[in-house]
Design an enzyme around this catalytic site. Structure first.
Site, PDB file in Angstrom:
ATOM      1  N   ARG A   1      20.768  49.909-105.163  1.00  0.00           N
ATOM      2  CA  ARG A   1      21.159  50.578-103.923  1.00  0.00           C
ATOM      3  C   ARG A   1      22.217  51.656-104.183  1.00  0.00           C
ATOM      4  NH1 ARG A   1      23.945  49.331 -98.378  1.00  0.00           N
ATOM      5  NH2 ARG A   1      22.537  50.553 -97.089  1.00  0.00           N
TER       6      ARG A   1
ATOM      7  N   HIS B   1      21.867  55.470-103.128  1.00  0.00           N
ATOM      8  CA  HIS B   1      22.793  56.121-102.195  1.00  0.00           C
ATOM      9  C   HIS B   1      23.577  57.262-102.819  1.00  0.00           C
ATOM     10  CE1 HIS B   1      23.080  53.579 -98.325  1.00  0.00           C
ATOM     11  NE2 HIS B   1      21.854  53.585 -98.792  1.00  0.00           N
TER      12      HIS B   1
ATOM     13  N   TRP C   1      13.991  40.748 -97.645  1.00  0.00           N
ATOM     14  CA  TRP C   1      12.659  41.212 -97.240  1.00  0.00           C
ATOM     15  C   TRP C   1      11.552  40.364 -97.861  1.00  0.00           C
ATOM     16  CZ3 TRP C   1      16.735  44.490 -98.343  1.00  0.00           C
ATOM     17  CH2 TRP C   1      17.049  45.471 -97.399  1.00  0.00           C
TER      18      TRP C   1
HETATM   19 ZN1  ZEM Z   1      17.727  50.255 -98.547  1.00  0.00          ZN
HETATM   20  N1  ZEM Z   1      18.953  49.226 -97.250  1.00  0.00           N
HETATM   21  N2  ZEM Z   1      17.294  51.599 -97.100  1.00  0.00           N
HETATM   22  N3  ZEM Z   1      16.658  51.317 -99.877  1.00  0.00           N
HETATM   23  N4  ZEM Z   1      18.270  48.940-100.003  1.00  0.00           N
HETATM   24  C1  ZEM Z   1      19.626  48.062 -97.522  1.00  0.00           C
HETATM   25  C2  ZEM Z   1      19.615  47.343 -98.705  1.00  0.00           C
HETATM   26  C3  ZEM Z   1      18.974  47.755 -99.845  1.00  0.00           C
HETATM   27  C4  ZEM Z   1      17.721  51.576 -95.781  1.00  0.00           C
HETATM   28  C5  ZEM Z   1      18.759  50.749 -95.270  1.00  0.00           C
HETATM   29  O1  ZEM Z   1      19.362  51.127 -94.104  1.00  0.00           O
HETATM   30  C6  ZEM Z   1      19.215  49.590 -95.947  1.00  0.00           C
HETATM   31  C7  ZEM Z   1      15.924  52.460 -99.638  1.00  0.00           C
HETATM   32  C8  ZEM Z   1      15.702  53.005 -98.398  1.00  0.00           C
HETATM   33  C9  ZEM Z   1      16.350  52.581 -97.218  1.00  0.00           C
HETATM   34  C10 ZEM Z   1      17.850  48.985-101.304  1.00  0.00           C
HETATM   35  C11 ZEM Z   1      17.134  50.014-101.922  1.00  0.00           C
HETATM   36  C12 ZEM Z   1      16.597  51.090-101.245  1.00  0.00           C
HETATM   37  C13 ZEM Z   1      20.348  47.654 -96.359  1.00  0.00           C
HETATM   38  C14 ZEM Z   1      21.254  46.431 -96.288  1.00  0.00           C
HETATM   39  C15 ZEM Z   1      20.082  48.590 -95.370  1.00  0.00           C
HETATM   40  C16 ZEM Z   1      20.635  48.535 -93.952  1.00  0.00           C
HETATM   41  C17 ZEM Z   1      22.649  46.773 -96.823  1.00  0.00           C
HETATM   42  C18 ZEM Z   1      23.583  45.579 -96.783  1.00  0.00           C
HETATM   43  O2  ZEM Z   1      23.795  45.070 -95.685  1.00  0.00           O
HETATM   44  O3  ZEM Z   1      24.096  45.184 -97.855  1.00  0.00           O
HETATM   45  C19 ZEM Z   1      16.998  52.596 -95.034  1.00  0.00           C
HETATM   46  C20 ZEM Z   1      17.160  52.882 -93.567  1.00  0.00           C
HETATM   47  C21 ZEM Z   1      16.145  53.197 -95.926  1.00  0.00           C
HETATM   48  C22 ZEM Z   1      15.137  54.274 -95.694  1.00  0.00           C
HETATM   49  C23 ZEM Z   1      14.568  54.524 -94.542  1.00  0.00           C
HETATM   50  C24 ZEM Z   1      15.420  52.988-100.874  1.00  0.00           C
HETATM   51  C25 ZEM Z   1      14.607  54.279-101.007  1.00  0.00           C
HETATM   52  C26 ZEM Z   1      15.842  52.139-101.880  1.00  0.00           C
HETATM   53  C27 ZEM Z   1      15.629  52.196-103.356  1.00  0.00           C
HETATM   54  C28 ZEM Z   1      14.582  52.738-103.950  1.00  0.00           C
HETATM   55  C29 ZEM Z   1      18.267  47.770-101.990  1.00  0.00           C
HETATM   56  C30 ZEM Z   1      17.938  47.399-103.441  1.00  0.00           C
HETATM   57  C31 ZEM Z   1      18.970  46.993-101.070  1.00  0.00           C
HETATM   58  C32 ZEM Z   1      19.594  45.613-101.278  1.00  0.00           C
HETATM   59  C33 ZEM Z   1      21.046  45.718-101.666  1.00  0.00           C
HETATM   60  C34 ZEM Z   1      21.700  44.370-101.876  1.00  0.00           C
HETATM   61  O4  ZEM Z   1      22.941  44.354-101.901  1.00  0.00           O
HETATM   62  O5  ZEM Z   1      21.021  43.357-102.040  1.00  0.00           O
END
Ligand code: ZEM
Length: 299
Positions: free
Chosen positions: A47, A51, A196
């Site tokens: 993540r 980001h 998920w």
């Molecule tokens: Zn995420 N993501 N993401 N994402 N994401 C979260 C967690 C993780 C969105 C988003 O708002 C959120 C992509 C695209 C998008 C990962 C990878 C990728 C979380 C939870 C949210 C709310 C955060 C938390 O509470 O800790 C949105 C709106 C997206 C697009 C529309 C893409 C592209 C990614 C990578 C290729 C990953 C790995 C996580 C889990 C992080 C963790 O701490 O476990």
């Protein structure tokens, strides 16, 4: 991409073996430290890589073009973007390597951390190039470039991935679905809750299968609007995730990737690698590097 929208990567890089050493250090720390969530810091490293790269805006000719180049999430100003809540954990995890490898930039370290996490969590090989440079506070990108999970229209998701980042529908489906095979949401970070998939420390195409096969209902709780699977009530989908199922132009790629894991992984490897390089021009002398996993090295 417009020529004004790229930053030049440094040609002054270390030999491949040096970066493999840094990769190994990160991978070994990932293996040793299991005191997070489902037993791995890998997902939060992925993540962070996303980001720090996802702030790129191809239409912004100013100095605030964003992307992974400048390492500006080290500043409070960028950490305080509400979308970055919870990512300090990942920065702190990687900080010892910034000290150990003194001329490694934050942009190189954080993107390499994501590559390492994907590969060590059984994902595909991700090509990676070094040469990003730390820039100052004036390179901090504006807020609201990273996607807001509460938006539930195809138009919105496209405005981020196509409009700013320059990816196609298929590429954005691939990125979101494989990214969200990993890890979970944390109430104290984003306000959302839960994983998920049933295997949040493995890179899989399970997100696509679950999104199609499960019956997703709005969760009954006093938190943010999110979806829960009717059968186990232990999984989640964000409003933006549901868009991939509802919008027919996205859905056909969800169906493709649910059926064809091999294509899913090879497309992801390609598009994730390009995500990490948005807004950067690398010199011809810098060849893409592909790292061996710890397992492949017998470590
Ligand atoms: Zn995420 N993501 N993401 N994402 N994401 C979260 C967690 C993780 C969105 C988003 O708002 C959120 C992509 C695209 C998008 C990962 C990878 C990728 C979380 C939870 C949210 C709310 C955060 C938390 O509470 O800790 C949105 C709106 C997206 C697009 C529309 C893409 C592209 C990614 C990578 C290729 C990953 C790995 C996580 C889990 C992080 C963790 O701490 O476990």
């Amino acid at each position: 991409l417009l020529a004004t929208n790229v930053r030049e990567a440094s040609a002054d890089i270390k030999p491949f073996e040096e970066y493999q050493k840094i990769y190994n250090d990160i991978a070994e720390k990932l293996r040793e430290e299991d005191d997070r969530d489902d037993g791995s810091y890998g997902p939060v490293l992925v993540r962070l890589a996303w980001h720090c790269s996802g702030t790129y805006d191809q239409n912004d000719p100013s100095q605030n073009k964003g992307g992974s180049y400048a390492g500006t999430m080290r500043f409070q100003e960028e950490q305080n973007d509400p979308e970055n809540a919870g990512l300090k954990v990942a920065q702190d995890f990687l900080e010892p390597f910034k000290t150990k490898y003194s001329n490694l930039s934050y942009g190189d370290l954080w993107t390499l951390g994501g590559v390492c996490a994907i590969q060590e969590l059984s994902g595909p090989k991700i090509k990676w190039r070094p040469g990003r440079k730390d820039l100052g506070l004036d390179a901090v990108p504006p807020y609201h470039r990273l996607p807001d999970a509460s938006q539930e229209t195809g138009e919105y998701v496209r405005s981020v991935f196509n409009g700013r980042l320059g990816f196609t529908d298929q590429e954005m489906v691939c990125l979101i679905g494989v990214g969200h095979a990993l890890g979970r949401c944390h109430v104290d970070a984003s306000g959302y809750d839960g994983p998920w998939t049933f295997s949040p420390t493995m890179v899989t195409n399970d997100f696509f299968k679950l999104l199609l096969d499960e019956d997703w209902k709005i969760r009954d709780w006093d938190g943010k609007k999110q979806y829960t699977d009717s059968s186990t009530k232990s999984l989640m989908m964000l409003p933006t995730d549901m868009v991939l199922k509802k919008d027919s132009k996205f859905r056909k790629y969800v169906e493709l990737y649910a059926k064809d894991e091999e294509k899913c992984m090879s497309d992801f490897a390609d598009v994730f690698s390009r995500l990490l390089e948005r807004g950067i021009k690398f010199p011809n002398s810098t060849k893409p590097m592909v790292f061996k996993t710890l397992e492949e090295q017998g470590l």
